[in-house]
Design an enzyme around this catalytic site. Structure first.
Site, short mmCIF file in Angstrom:
data_model
loop_
_atom_site.label_atom_id
_atom_site.label_comp_id
_atom_site.label_asym_id
_atom_site.label_seq_id
_atom_site.Cartn_x
_atom_site.Cartn_y
_atom_site.Cartn_z
N GLY A 264 0.50 -4.98 0.74
CA GLY A 264 -0.63 -5.03 -0.20
C GLY A 264 -0.28 -5.72 -1.51
O GLY A 264 -1.17 -6.23 -2.20
N ALA B 56 0.87 -1.18 0.00
CA ALA B 56 0.00 0.00 0.00
C ALA B 56 0.90 1.22 0.00
O ALA B 56 2.04 1.17 0.48
CB ALA B 56 -0.88 -0.01 1.24
N GLU C 110 3.91 -4.99 7.35
CA GLU C 110 3.13 -3.91 7.97
C GLU C 110 3.47 -3.70 9.44
O GLU C 110 3.38 -2.58 9.95
CB GLU C 110 1.62 -4.20 7.83
CG GLU C 110 1.08 -4.11 6.41
CD GLU C 110 1.19 -5.41 5.64
OE1 GLU C 110 1.92 -6.34 6.07
OE2 GLU C 110 0.53 -5.51 4.59
#
Ligand code: COA
Length: 264
Positions: free
Chosen positions: A115, A70, A138
């Site tokens: 992502g 992301a 993450e």
């Protein structure tokens, strides 16, 4: 929408019945911002609606990454409500890939992180170059996967591998990803494109209703348990017998020739 429809961050190309979707932000390692998620949603909605498309290759532009996650520059400024919307936007788009009813092959060169791995896991098959690095980093940003990573990795590779990747955030190489079942095949980087398109062409030549039945039966069985999966398998099997492709496939076998499946 056609293959020539232009997107800001995607390149769309048809190679016979294979649609090639390329995420085109190589300077940001193809990171997924809100707009890219929206464009992917629209690109896959168009694929779902187009019977001429029988298989899909999803890849990232450039040599360094499939997708490096992301977009952290966007992530940094999200309010909780925006974060919820961002997570749901990504999850819905990826779910639409998973439920597309046509096979999608993720071609992984270099990094598939955060992502990027979540996106690859929403595809049905993953081919990785030997230089691939995959992971869910993450945790290093103080968050957790928000596009389905905890759920799809769990289903693909089990609890131990999921917890290892998500809790440590440490990426793994292609060989380890293959051993864990996260990628289906590893090929030398210089042969990645050739191997991916050979697989996609094979899928595009198969009988579409049978492909759809397999994709849906595996999805339903994996989510709802064996009885629901068996029931769906029976229905999908029966539907196939109404197709010209089933007659073509069985006749071609008996006539010792290659079948030509049309989707009818
Ligand atoms: N979001 C936004 N931008 C990203 C990005 C991401 N997830 N990943 C890479 N980029 C950008 C970098 O900021 C850099 O942009 P700049 O040139 O404008 O500064 C560019 O892409 C190249 O990345 P860079 O970090 O310089 O490449 P590298 O080869 O040194 O390192 C990675 C590659 C993949 C190890 C590193 O980019 C990285 O760790 N990315 C983040 C991975 C991540 O945490 N993903 C999960 C996000 S939730």
């Amino acid at each position: 929408m056609t293959a020539s429809h232009t997107f800001q961050h995607l390149l769309i190309e048809d190679r016979d019945a294979v649609r090639v979707v390329t995420i085109n932000r190589p300077d940001k390692l193809n990171a997924l911002n809100f707009e890219v998620l929206t464009e992917l949603r629209d690109a896959f909605a168009a694929i779902a609606a187009d019977p001429a498309v029988r298989a899909v290759v999803l890849r990232g532009a450039g040599e360094k990454a499939f997708v490096a996650g992301a977009d952290i520059a966007e992530l940094v400024a999200l309010s909780p409500i925006q974060a919820r919307d961002f997570s749901q936007h990504g999850q819905r788009m990826m779910r639409s890939i998973e439920l597309l009813g046509k096979p999608v092959v993720a071609m992984i060169r270099g990094y598939a992180l955060g992502g990027g791995l979540e996106l690859a896991m929403s595809c049905h098959l993953r081919i990785a170059a030997d230089n691939a690095k995959v992971g869910q980093p993450e945790i290093n940003l103080g968050v957790l996967p928000g596009f389905g990573g905890t759920q799809r990795l769990l289903r693909l590779a089990g609890r131990g591998a999921t917890l290892e990747l998500c809790l440590t955030g440490t990426p793994i190489g292609a060989q380890r990803a293959y051993e864990l079942g996260i990628v289906n095949r590893i090929v030398p980087a210089e042969h990645l494109e050739e191997a991916t398109f050979a697989l996609a062409a094979q899928l595009a030549a198969a009988a579409p209703q049978a492909l759809r039945g397999i994709l849906d039966a595996v999805q339903i069985g994996g989510e709802c348990g064996i009885d629901a999966g068996l029931d769906y398998e029976t229905q999908a099997f029966a539907v196939c017998t109404s197709t010209n492709d089933m007659r073509e496939g069985t006749r071609a076998f008996l006539e010792r020739r290659k079948p030509v499946f049309t989707g009818a």
